[in-house]
Each structure stands twice: as C-alpha cells, then as structure tokens.
Design an enzyme around this catalytic site. Sequence first.
Site, short mmCIF file in Angstrom:
data_model
loop_
_atom_site.label_atom_id
_atom_site.label_comp_id
_atom_site.label_asym_id
_atom_site.label_seq_id
_atom_site.Cartn_x
_atom_site.Cartn_y
_atom_site.Cartn_z
N LYS A 61 39.90 48.13 27.73
CA LYS A 61 38.63 47.98 28.43
C LYS A 61 37.87 49.30 28.38
O LYS A 61 38.34 50.31 28.90
CB LYS A 61 38.88 47.55 29.88
N GLY A 97 30.13 42.67 27.71
CA GLY A 97 29.69 42.37 29.06
C GLY A 97 28.67 43.36 29.54
O GLY A 97 28.30 44.30 28.82
N ASP A 134 36.41 40.12 43.91
CA ASP A 134 35.55 39.59 42.84
C ASP A 134 36.27 38.45 42.11
O ASP A 134 36.37 38.42 40.89
CB ASP A 134 35.19 40.70 41.86
N GLN A 177 29.10 45.61 31.73
CA GLN A 177 29.64 46.93 32.04
C GLN A 177 30.41 47.57 30.90
O GLN A 177 30.79 48.72 30.99
CB GLN A 177 30.57 46.83 33.26
N GLY A 178 30.67 46.83 29.83
CA GLY A 178 31.42 47.45 28.74
C GLY A 178 31.91 46.47 27.71
O GLY A 178 31.44 45.33 27.62
N GLY A 212 35.21 40.99 23.42
CA GLY A 212 34.09 40.49 24.20
C GLY A 212 33.20 41.61 24.67
O GLY A 212 33.59 42.78 24.73
#
Length: 740
Positions: free
Chosen positions: A436, A417, A534, A419-420, A415
């Site tokens: 990640k 996103g 979060d 941020q990365g 995936g």
Amino acid sequence: MREKSMELKLLILFLLLVAAMEAAISEAKSLKGCLKKCGEVEIPYPFGVGDNCSLEKPFNLTCDTSTSTLFYGKNPVSSISVQHGLMDVLFEVSKICGNQSEEKHPRLLDAGHYFTISTSENMFVSVGCNILGRICSHHEGQSTNFGGCLAICDQLPKNNNTCAGTGCCHGEIPPQGKPSTYDFQATRAFSNYKVSNGNNCSYAFVAKNGWFSFSPHHLLNFPFEVTPVVLDWTVSNVSCQNGSSPYCACKNNTYHVDYYSNAGHRYKCKCKPGFEGNPYYLDGCQDVDECTRPNNCSMPKRCHNLEGGYHCSCPPAHKGDGKANGSGCTLDYGFIALSCSASLLIVFILVYTSCWTYKQRTLKQVRRRNFEQNGGNMLQQQISQQQAYSGKTKLFTEAELKNATNNFHKDTILGHGGQGIVYKGILSDKTPIAIKKPRQGGDPQQIKDFINEVCVLSQINHRNVVKLLGCCLETEVPLLVYEFVNNGTLLDHIDPLKNDGSIMWETRLRIAAEIAGAIAYLHSYASIPIIHRDIKSANILLDHNLRAKVSDFGSSRLIPLDATHVTTIVQGTLGYLDPEYLHIGELNEKSDVYSFGVVLVELLTGRKAIKFSRPEQRNLAMYFVSSMKENHLWEILDKRVLEQKNAKQLKEVASLARRCLRVKGEERPTMREVAMDLEGLISMGKHTWGKDKGIVAEESEYLLGHVPEGYDDASSSIIVSVTSYDGIQSQSSPEIIGGR
C-alpha cells in the site's frame, strides 16, 4: 747444444701453461680430496691424480712434483678443456740428418678407446730441403691411413716465410677409421740430392694449428724438439652402472654428443647454452648470469636473467625486442595513446566512484530523514510500549520492495484510490505480497494514521483480518506490506455494475458472519479493544475461497479498557458513518455496529451505500429502514438471492440489519450479539430450514407477499475479478474528514 734444447723445451712449456690459464675456472672442478692443480695446470674431473680421483683409469694422470709437470703417460700436459673435450700435450719432433744415427721415428700416441689426435685442431708439418714427411695410423699392427708432404730446395730460400713446399710443407692429419696409433717420420726424398750452404737435417712433426710459423733460419737451425699437440677425448658407458642411463657421465644442465666407432659407444658431455661449468662434475653445469657480462641487450639495465638464458626488454612507452642486433627499443605511440586512455578511464572511474559513494551516502541520509518524517521514532516508541508487537512485523528496505515490484512497475498495480495505489509484489522467497503506497507524504495526520494502522494491526491475529507483514519507512511516503488477498473486495462482487455474476445467499450469509466475527474479535477479544471506524464493503477483501478479510485500519483506534468511548474528530465514509458519532463526536463500539449494518443491507439488496443518481434512494441505510417500516422489503431485496428456501433467513437478517441501523447507539446490539445471531442462522439453516416447506412457504408469503412471475430461483454463477485492494477503489465514495 743440449742445454739450449732444454731451455727451448721449458720456454714452450711456459707458453703453453700461460695459455692454459685462460680456461674457465668454473671448469676446473676436481673431486673432494683430490689434487686440483699440478704446477699451473688445472686438473678437472673426469681427470684426476691418484686413486678414485678420475672417472675411469684412462683418465688417470701423474704429477711430477719436482718439476711441477703434469703427465699423460710420458707426454707433458699443458691444458685440459672439459667443455670441448680437448687436452694439449707435448710430443717429440721426428728428425733425420746426414748421419743416420740421429734419425728419430717417434710414435705419437697409443690412442686406445678414449683419446685420439684431433684432425681439426692439428696439422702435420715437414721442414727441410730434401724431405718426405710421412704420417700414418696403425691398427692391430697394420697401417690403415697415410698422409704427408714433400719439401725440397736447391739452396736456402731467402725472404720466403711461406710453408708451401720450398723448405717447408704441411698436410692434414689422415682420419682415424678405427682405434689406432699414429706415427710419423722424416725421410730422404732423393738419395743423391745435396743442398749448398744448407743444414743436412730434416724434421717432421704434428703441431697445434697456428702454433708453428716457418722461417728460412729453421733450415739452418731448427729450435724445437717438442711441439704442442691437441688430443680429442671422450667417455664411454663403461663407467655407468647396469640399468642406468648410457649417458650417466653427463650431469645436470648438460647434453651429449655421440661418437661411434668399432670400439663402442663414445660421447662427450657439454653444458647447455646459458650454462657453464664442468658437465662431468657431480652438480653439473650452473646457470650463467648473462646480465653481468657483455650481452646483446641495447639497454644493459633492461636485461633480465633467465634459467639458461636472458631476456631483453624495453622501458614503458617503448616497443621492440630490446636487442642491439634486433629492433631495439623505439617509442610506442600506440602505448602512449592507450596509457592516456587508461588514465582517463581511471580518472572517470574515480570520479564515478566518488559520485556513487556520495550518492549512496546521500540516499542513506534521505532514507534516515524519511524514516524520521514517516514516524519511525514514533513507531519505535509505540513498539517499546507494546511488547506483543515485538518480532511480529518486519521493517522492509526500499530495495526489497523495488525488487519485489520491478521498481513499482505499472503492470504490478492492483488498484487505485483517492489516497494511493496498491501494488502486487513477489518477495525473494516467492511470497506474494500487497504493498500500500499513499499518494502524498508529509501530512502529519496521514503519518499518524499510518503509525496507527501499524500499531493496530500488530495487535490482531485473526484469520478474517488481513495480516500485516511489515512496513517500509525509507521511502518518501511510508509503505505497508500485507499478505496478498487475490479476489478483490466485497463491493466488487455484489455491485451489479462491476460483476454480472452473483454470490449465492449462503455465501453472502457466511461472509457476513465472518465480518461480524472479526469485528467482534476487535471489540472484545483483542488485548486492547479496537474500533475499526471505517467498516464498509470496499474494506472487506475476499480470497480465492471467498473468505472475508477485514482491512484498512488507518482510521482505527485503540480503546483503553476502562473507557467506554473516545472523543475524536469525525472520520469515516459517507453512507457508513454512525449518525450519533457524526452528531456528538464520541466514538464507541456501536459506531462499527452501524457501519456493519450498512454492509448487511448491501449484501441483502446488492446496492451501494450512497447513490447520487437516485435522490430518493441516495442513502441506502435510510431507504432500507423506511422500506421496512412500509413493509416494502421485497422491492429493495437483490433478486439474485431471492429463493423460497431463503425467506426466513432473509427476514431474520433484514431484522438484524434494522437493529444495527438504529439511530441511538445504546439500542443497537453488540458485535458479539450480531456475530452469534448470524452464526445461529447459519447453523439453523443447515439443520432445520428447508425441511418443512409449509413453514418456509408461510414465512415467505408473510415476508414477500408474492413471487414475481418468471423469477428463476437458480443461483447465478460466480464471476471473480480483482480490481482493488485494501479499500482503494478506482472510484472512491464521498468521505467525511479523513474518511475512505
């Protein structure tokens, strides 16, 4: 006359002894303790003087110490060659004169089984002007082979030194068919033949080839009474032990030459080529170092001795066989070209190795710099302060993660996103992992969030919290390695735009309870309380059994045990953010309760927390609360979960979500209370709900008012797809500072 004859004999013997000196010293080996020389004649084995000094009795010799003369029988021996199987002896000359009393008919040899006159090394000679010289072999008293020649002359020849019939003739030795003896004699050719001014004597003898040279003076005064004769000698298997080799007389590094006769098996032993010495002696023949002797090498220094031979070579950059009578050695231009190429290759390898070494050293320095820039020192400090962390999380190398993801190939991306990127990898032990990888590095806040997430996750051991396997600090941006959860996020499954299928209500309720239990664990049961900060459906991962796992702890905070809140910069995702925290900046456990309330509303309605396409419904939490106040709950619930038997649960969960979404944090329940309420609803549903249809119908009517026509209460099928991981979405939600 007799004294002169003796002087001639001694002269001949001396000459023969001098010739014998030319034999190789290495051949003249005698057995230990036996006589080695008699006079100047060497006595090599198998010959010997005395008992047990010879191979067999026929090889026994005698030495006259008074005259230092070696005898074979009655014949003086002048030399013995073991390599060629020859022996030089002296025999008398046959003589006949006018006075018949001076006639001599000597018998050359009783050859027996071991010795014979060499037919190739000797010749038969007759000297005189009226002579028929005859030689014959005898076997068992009978003559078998004859030979001879005729020499006549009317007067003494002048200036004629040829032995061709005038005063002198010669012939070959007749071959020996069987073991025999030879005798020869000089006889008158014609009875009344007279020669004027000539000697009345004639002579016949056997002599070594090349020894006799005829002169007309020999017809007047023949000076020789004895002549040198060459004998062939062989050995037999008589000396061998029973059962041993028939060639036992031949020792190391030798070969044999067979001679067959009626007397039995006869043979000679010879040294192999490249060897020399006595082939009959105990240690046999020895290797010859041809390189110390004249040889066929064109370059003497390029001679290499071998066992039984030698090899000639050429110096570098030359080719050929190195032999003087061969191709010799010539400059090899091909070799020169190859050498140059090899030299260039070596230089290239050295340069490449140097560059590779420099690159590896540089990479090592880069990895170390990255480790420091990515907060490695800070992480080590955190580790030293948290004993519970020690040994739980692994520091992966960059090489390990590259191998696991095929160098981070695009096909391994789970995936994207804001941020990365998240990659799927397979470790060497076949363990699936998720990696990640942030998009950018160097931001102190991102590094701080990264270290924070590692430290937070290191404190957590819960089945509904994604497990951190380790991290990598050697790369430009730090990497986190998680357990691989293969069924996407909760948002993927409840968003109708992403998933046409539906999760049944019972499953949604269980997922909500699992999320609440995980957050309650973070707040109340972790060694140090943790606020996630979060919580959102995009940060809830589902495994293949649709079990929930809370992820993405980059924004989380550890709360000291004696503190009720932490003042921080506001961070979170719009739509899930606690309005009280947003207003005063004080983070506490009730901030996670509010965010969880939004997730509950998403499970109830199947809608996203923020939707800009509908201004009146932009904020789902506010829209949900207002709908509850206006008693319009039915209008916002997800029709995919509406069933009569779910009415009471839906009402209770909606009420719980409303309590979680209260503006004041102190009015919200704790996550422990939320988790207990959800677990209670699940237990109650299993045991009592659905049994009293009247109660269910009443509650449903109270909550919903009515059921729309054509509504199918059958559960929809579940369709699963993996589109994201760990809170990274292809379309990210709006974020507050650092939010996700």
